[in-house]
Design an enzyme around this catalytic site. Structure first.
Site, PDB file in Angstrom:
ATOM      1  CB  CYS A 112      -0.936   0.006   1.210  1.00 24.26           C
ATOM      2  SG  CYS A 112      -1.978  -1.462   1.308  1.00 24.26           S
ATOM      3  CG  HIS A 250      -3.591   3.070   2.637  1.00 24.00           C
ATOM      4  ND1 HIS A 250      -4.050   2.745   1.379  1.00 24.00           N
ATOM      5  CD2 HIS A 250      -3.599   1.905   3.353  1.00 24.00           C
ATOM      6  CE1 HIS A 250      -4.321   1.451   1.343  1.00 24.00           C
ATOM      7  NE2 HIS A 250      -4.051   0.923   2.518  1.00 24.00           N
ATOM      8  CG  ASN A 280      -6.771  -1.389   1.240  1.00 26.01           C
ATOM      9  OD1 ASN A 280      -6.043  -0.895   0.393  1.00 26.01           O
ATOM     10  ND2 ASN A 280      -6.304  -1.858   2.383  1.00 26.01           N
TER      11      ASN A 280
END
Length: 323
Positions: A112, A250, A280
């Site tokens: 990520c 994020h 996500n």
């Protein structure tokens, strides 16, 4: 001279997968997903929506916004953990698709944090050569890497790509970053490679290239790590939340985002969140949000932009930019 964002772009697959759709795949419910994650829907790739194709579309939009021809690019970096091939890299496919003949290209595997790490690297290249123009992409097709019998992980992730073109300008740009990793905690969030054809190199207990995560432990580390990274980069620049115009974290999980922003004392109106729409998207999370915020007029020239991320590895970090 500072490293500035010249243009942004993003690309999401056409297929929308709602929580009700997920109910048909795995034992879960819309209410269960919403209350635990804040996610309402996500996008899953379809035909002609491979990682590199989403990347190339996001890249074209970023280049158009920047007014930069692909042949002006000196480097293409793609943060991803879900390239459709092990080799060549997604970045090489994008380079060929764009006709960016003068660019070298490679992928970053930082989960990520891939886009954030790529941004930091772009700043270093541009400081060494201010004439360079660099394309940084975060892209994932995690729908191809999910175990659809595991309701704790398969509900979280989605596909998409975000891109930004970077160059040099006077009086503004990249301020500083704080990046870290801890490989000792890999077992809390990982994905095995395909099984080795060499019996001596096979990994015991491998479940193949599917995302595995210990959610509660990841939650605990994610909030603490991102908060510490933000504190470090803010302290480095002598900034407080009042000095930041927009905070783009994020988009992992609404509980993580809520705990993080409270811990950092950031007012809700300064925090950009699109998690409910996309879930996500790992390395694509920050650049997609950055592009949406940019195109929505949430960022103006001279604004201070704060980014932070946390991903498998573990990897994490934060960065400050003067837009």
């Amino acid at each position: 001279m500072g490293t500035v964002v010249l243009g942004t772009g993003s690309c999401l697959p056409e297929r929308i997968v709602t929580n009700v759709d997920m109910e048909k795949i795995v034992e879960t419910s819309d209410e269960w997903i919403r209350t635990r994650t804040g996610i309402e829907e996500r996008r899953f790739g379809g035909k002609n929506e491979q990682n590199w194709q989403l990347s190339a579309t996001a890249a074209r939009r970023a280049l158009e916004a920047a007014g930069v021809d692909p042949k002006e690019l000196g480097l293409i970096v793609v943060g991803t953990i879900s390239s459709h091939m092990m080799m060549p890299s997604t970045a090489c496919f994008v380079q060929a698709e764009l006709g960016a003949d003068n660019a070298f290209a490679y992928d970053i595997n930082a989960a990520c944090s891939g886009f954030l790490f790529g941004l930091d690297m772009a700043d270093k290249y541009i400081k060494a050569d201010p004439e360079m123009k660099i394309l940084v992409i975060g892209a994932e097709t995690l729908s191809a890497r999910l175990d659809y019998t595991d309701r704790n992980t398969c509900i979280l992730f989605g596909d998409g790509a975000g891109a930004a073109v970077f160059g040099a300008a006077e009086g503004r740009g990249f301020l500083s970053s704080f990046l870290r990793a801890d490989g000792g905690l890999w077992e809390l969030l990982y994905m095995h490679a395909p099984e080795s054809t060499n019996p001596d190199l096979r990994v015991n207990g491998s479940t193949g290239p599917l995302i595995r995560m210990s959610g509660k432990e990841v939650f605990k580390y994610a909030v603490k790590a991102m908060a510490s990274a933000v504190d470090a980069v803010m302290e480095k620049e002598g900034f407080t939340p009042e000095d930041v115009d927009i905070f783009i974290p994020h988009q992992a999980n609404m509980r993580i985002l809520t705990n993080l922003t409270k811990r950092l004392h950031f007012p809700e109106e300064k925090v950009f969140i699109n998690l409910p729409k996309y879930g996500n998207t790992s390395a694509a999370s920050i650049p997609i949000a950055l592009d949406e915020a940019n195109r929505a007029g949430r960022i103006a020239k001279g604004d201070t932009v704060l980014l932070c991320s946390f991903g498998g590895g573990f990897t994490w970090g934060a960065a400050l930019l003067k837009w």
